[in-house]
Write a protein that holds these residues in place. Structure first.
Motif, PDB file in Angstrom:
ATOM      1  N   LEU A 260      13.245  23.605  30.326  1.00  0.00           N
ATOM      2  CA  LEU A 260      13.130  22.517  29.357  1.00  0.00           C
ATOM      3  C   LEU A 260      11.996  21.572  29.727  1.00  0.00           C
ATOM      4  O   LEU A 260      11.155  21.231  28.882  1.00  0.00           O
ATOM      5  CB  LEU A 260      14.447  21.742  29.283  1.00  0.00           C
ATOM      6  CG  LEU A 260      14.413  20.414  28.490  1.00  0.00           C
ATOM      7  CD1 LEU A 260      14.056  20.672  27.037  1.00  0.00           C
ATOM      8  CD2 LEU A 260      15.744  19.686  28.608  1.00  0.00           C
ATOM      9  N   SER A 261      11.962  21.142  30.978  1.00  0.00           N
ATOM     10  CA  SER A 261      10.948  20.169  31.392  1.00  0.00           C
ATOM     11  C   SER A 261       9.538  20.752  31.330  1.00  0.00           C
ATOM     12  O   SER A 261       8.579  20.048  31.022  1.00  0.00           O
ATOM     13  CB  SER A 261      11.248  19.658  32.811  1.00  0.00           C
ATOM     14  OG  SER A 261      11.138  20.699  33.760  1.00  0.00           O
ATOM     15  N   LYS A 262       9.423  22.060  31.590  1.00  0.00           N
ATOM     16  CA  LYS A 262       8.103  22.704  31.543  1.00  0.00           C
ATOM     17  C   LYS A 262       7.622  22.932  30.115  1.00  0.00           C
ATOM     18  O   LYS A 262       6.419  22.891  29.829  1.00  0.00           O
ATOM     19  CB  LYS A 262       8.136  24.029  32.307  1.00  0.00           C
ATOM     20  CG  LYS A 262       8.110  23.878  33.830  1.00  0.00           C
ATOM     21  CD  LYS A 262       8.080  25.227  34.520  1.00  0.00           C
ATOM     22  CE  LYS A 262       7.789  25.097  36.018  1.00  0.00           C
ATOM     23  NZ  LYS A 262       8.809  24.329  36.737  1.00  0.00           N
ATOM     24  N   LEU A 263       8.553  23.191  29.190  1.00  0.00           N
ATOM     25  CA  LEU A 263       8.178  23.491  27.810  1.00  0.00           C
ATOM     26  C   LEU A 263       8.135  22.263  26.900  1.00  0.00           C
ATOM     27  O   LEU A 263       7.552  22.322  25.812  1.00  0.00           O
ATOM     28  CB  LEU A 263       9.149  24.517  27.210  1.00  0.00           C
ATOM     29  CG  LEU A 263       9.112  25.930  27.800  1.00  0.00           C
ATOM     30  CD1 LEU A 263      10.072  26.837  27.038  1.00  0.00           C
ATOM     31  CD2 LEU A 263       7.722  26.512  27.779  1.00  0.00           C
ATOM     32  N   ALA A 615      14.498  16.639  22.950  1.00  0.00           N
ATOM     33  CA  ALA A 615      13.658  17.579  23.693  1.00  0.00           C
ATOM     34  C   ALA A 615      14.369  18.919  23.847  1.00  0.00           C
ATOM     35  O   ALA A 615      13.774  19.994  23.651  1.00  0.00           O
ATOM     36  CB  ALA A 615      13.310  16.999  25.060  1.00  0.00           C
ATOM     37  N   ASP A 616      15.644  18.879  24.186  1.00  0.00           N
ATOM     38  CA  ASP A 616      16.470  20.076  24.349  1.00  0.00           C
ATOM     39  C   ASP A 616      16.577  20.835  23.029  1.00  0.00           C
ATOM     40  O   ASP A 616      16.298  22.038  22.957  1.00  0.00           O
ATOM     41  CB  ASP A 616      17.846  19.643  24.855  1.00  0.00           C
ATOM     42  CG  ASP A 616      18.887  20.748  24.829  1.00  0.00           C
ATOM     43  OD1 ASP A 616      18.503  21.929  24.795  1.00  0.00           O
ATOM     44  OD2 ASP A 616      20.090  20.421  24.846  1.00  0.00           O
ATOM     45  N   ALA A 617      16.972  20.138  21.964  1.00  0.00           N
ATOM     46  CA  ALA A 617      17.206  20.792  20.676  1.00  0.00           C
ATOM     47  C   ALA A 617      15.946  21.469  20.137  1.00  0.00           C
ATOM     48  O   ALA A 617      15.974  22.635  19.728  1.00  0.00           O
ATOM     49  CB  ALA A 617      17.731  19.775  19.666  1.00  0.00           C
ATOM     50  N   LEU A 618      14.837  20.753  20.145  1.00  0.00           N
ATOM     51  CA  LEU A 618      13.613  21.288  19.557  1.00  0.00           C
ATOM     52  C   LEU A 618      12.972  22.351  20.449  1.00  0.00           C
ATOM     53  O   LEU A 618      12.401  23.323  19.954  1.00  0.00           O
ATOM     54  CB  LEU A 618      12.621  20.167  19.279  1.00  0.00           C
ATOM     55  CG  LEU A 618      13.129  18.998  18.415  1.00  0.00           C
ATOM     56  CD1 LEU A 618      11.963  18.124  17.978  1.00  0.00           C
ATOM     57  CD2 LEU A 618      13.911  19.490  17.212  1.00  0.00           C
TER      58      LEU A 618
END
Length: 630
Positions: A260-263, A615-618
């Motif tokens: 997640l943090s990388k994308l 951020a997670d959802a998208l």
């Protein structure tokens, strides 16, 4: 021509007895909606309603879109006010109808005249059978992100949404999207408290190999950044991941967090290319830990994400079919693979949706389901009953989780439910005007917590205050009100002032008097807080790490808004891997089943960081869409 009152074709004598005569002209009326007053103009020709025009509307855009479109036309076509409310948009529907009634009264016409006969319902039909490559269940941010991603890979997509509008919880959110952005964040200075946060993180003993790798990478980047310029705000994906892991008490799946943090930065870039414009500064929402929140400059709240995906589908002519008011009931399995969805259409018809490549569950969590909250809660001691509000859409009731479980999915972290500390005590909404980490003051006029702390810590501290409430305070200069007098959710600040939900004081004494606290206590609280903000040193009272330039309470006028915690996010859900494949109870992927957004668990642990949900959802919505097509 619209005028504030009646435009008659009657004589002066007849004007005195308009209730007995037919009215002709245009009349204005208004009525209270969910957010503010809705104003309409009604045109009459001898009592026949020939036009209904909505003049002002501050309802949530996605929710009010259908009522605005169909109710005025239904009134004109049927010469009736006996119109059913649009499912999921009750307040918006009633506001329009009541505003029309108000206009009729001003015309001297009895609204009851238009309340005869049978009720008139808005009807929409959907095909009872569809064949596609991918079926997406849920039309919020995760669902639309998944649909666009799959369609861009050439898949034929059908998206179903049980409400009459798209958006889910995304449209009700403040809109912050967390993504490390060193160039943007470098516009801010790093405080001593923020530096200590990173240094303390680097001292932690790693709990697993992946955390050790992230810490090593973070240390290398940190040392280089500090050597180059120790004063600018530092960030990188590794810091985002490690802070998220720590904030969730190390129980989340670090592999999911790491991806997640990388994308997330790529998600920001992808949305920018789709037409969403970002503010040229980063911010820090409630419980966000670090100032890496991105906000749209050309939209208010989370509505921008929904509109951006919709416009992308239209502009690129993507093969995405959207079926509204269509509720998923069951996943279809064949030979161990998920191959479709059984659903119920708008008029109760049974619908079968076949999916050649896969089904993506993006139906949200269960924050609006009191029974499920009470069943699973492990954090709040059974206090999440009907007496506590929720920020969620009433559609967020957990059916997707239960459907996936029935199909063999494993569940994770279901007991972890988050409260948002800064909600309206009357309705649980997040509407307001003060920045999330502005000063929090209890009803005695005293600070009681580090306003930049974790959401669970803030909520526990808030519930411990007298009456379980507190005031979030800001000034006219640092309130989140745009040049048009609208809040970040697009609501006029005057609406809040008139309703008493926001209290304005010209000076400290005036504000204290209006909220009934000792002015000397409140002034001392402001002075101490301002001293910390000026020095950017140590917050000796509560350990706040920094004070952004737009936070201090240096001069009035001041605003105060009463706040209390409400159910906001459910961290648990179906277990997935980094490809957004749903895993069974043995940890193996279920063929043909994918998931993203709040329907999933394992990413946030015991406590979700503010700004991480979108951020997670998208991000994982995009991953799910691409994975389903492979």
């Amino acid at each position: 021509m619209i005028k504030p009152f009646a435009v008659f074709t009657l004589s002066a004598f007849a004007l005195a007895c308009t209730s007995a005569l037919a009215a002709t002209g245009t009349y204005q009326g208004k009525a209270l909606g969910h957010n503010a007053e809705v104003e309409v103009a009604v045109t009459l020709d001898n009592d026949k309603i020939t036009n209904v025009q909505i003049l002002k509307n501050f309802e949530t855009p996605a929710v009010s879109e259908l009522p605005k479109k169909v109710i005025p036309q239904m009134i004109v076509d049927n010469q009736s006010l006996k119109v059913d409310r649009i499912s999921g948009a009750t307040f918006s529907s009633m506001a329009i109808l009541n505003a029309v009634k108000d206009a009729l009264k001003k015309a001297g016409v009895d609204p009851q005249k238009y309340m005869q006969g049978s009720r008139i319902a808005y009807k929409v039909s959907v095909p009872t059978k569809t064949d596609s490559d991918v079926v997406v269940v849920g039309g919020g941010g995760a669902g639309l992100s998944a649909a666009v991603a799959a369609a861009r890979k050439g898949a034929k997509v059908v998206l179903i949404e049980k409400m009459s509008f798209l958006g889910g919880n995304t449209v009700l959110a403040g809109g912050a999207l967390n993504a490390s952005d060193p160039a943007l964040e470098a516009k801010q200075k790093m405080s001593a408290g923020q530096r200590k946060m990173v240094e303390d993180l680097l001292k932690e003993e790693p709990k697993n190999e992946q955390q050790a790798k992230l810490l090593a990478s973070l240390k290398k980047q940190w040392d280089e950044a500090i050597k180059k310029d120790p004063d600018i705000l530092f960030d990188c994906p590794e810091l985002h991941a490690l802070q998220t892991y720590k904030a969730g008490d190390y129980v989340a799946d670090l592999a999911l967090i790491d991806k997640l943090s990388k994308l997330a930065p790529a998600t920001v870039e992808r949305l920018d290319k789709m037409g969403l414009k970002w503010n040229d500064f980063s911010s820090q929402y409630v419980g966000a830990i670090w100032p890496r929140c991105h906000d749209a400059a050309n939209y208010t709240s989370g509505q921008g994400y929904i509109d951006t995906f919709r416009h992308t589908i239209e502009k690129e002519k993507l093969p995405v079919t959207i079926l509204l008011q269509t509720k998923a009931d069951e996943l279809i399995k064949k030979d161990g693979r998920v191959v479709g969805v059984k659903a119920t259409g708008p008029n109760g018809e049974k619908v079968t949706l076949n999916a050649k490549k896969g089904v993506i569950m993006t139906s949200g969590g269960f924050g609006a389901n009191v029974e499920m909250r009470q069943k699973y809660d492990k954090l709040w001691g059974g206090k999440l009953g009907k007496n506590i509000g929720t920020t969620n859409s009433r559609a967020i009731t957990g059916e997707g989780i239960l459907m996936a479980e029935k199909a063999g999915a494993g569940l994770v972290d279901m007991g972890y439910i988050q409260l948002l500390p800064v909600t309206d005590p009357e309705n649980g909404t997040v509407s307001g005007i003060c920045q999330g980490t502005a000063i929090y003051v209890n009803t005695e006029g005293k600070r009681f917590v580090n306003e930049m702390g974790r959401r669970d810590e803030l909520s526990k501290a808030a519930l411990a205050q007298p009456g379980g409430v507190f005031y979030r305070m800001c000034t006219v200069k640092n309130a989140r009100i745009n040049k048009d007098g609208l809040t970040t959710l697009g609501i006029p600040v005057e609406t809040f002032l008139k309703s008493g939900k926001v209290i304005r004081g010209e000076n400290v004494e005036d504000l204290a008097s209006k909220i009934k606290v000792d002015p000397k206590v409140l002034k001392a609280t402001f002075d101490k807080f301002n001293d910390f903000c000026r020095s950017q040193g140590e917050d000796k009272e509560f350990g706040r790490p920094s004070c952004a330039p737009n936070i201090p309470m240096y001069e009035g006028p001041y605003y105060a808004e009463l706040r209390t915690p409400s159910v906001h996010h459910t961290m648990g859900g179906v277990r997935i891997n980094t490809n957004a494949q749903v895993l069974d109870t043995a940890g193996k992927p279920i063929p043909g089943l994918f998931a993203a957004g709040e329907v999933t668990g394992g990413i946030h642990g015991t406590n979700r960081v503010g700004g991480n949900a979108i951020a997670d959802a998208l991000t994982y919505g995009n991953v799910a869409g691409e994975s389903a097509v492979k």
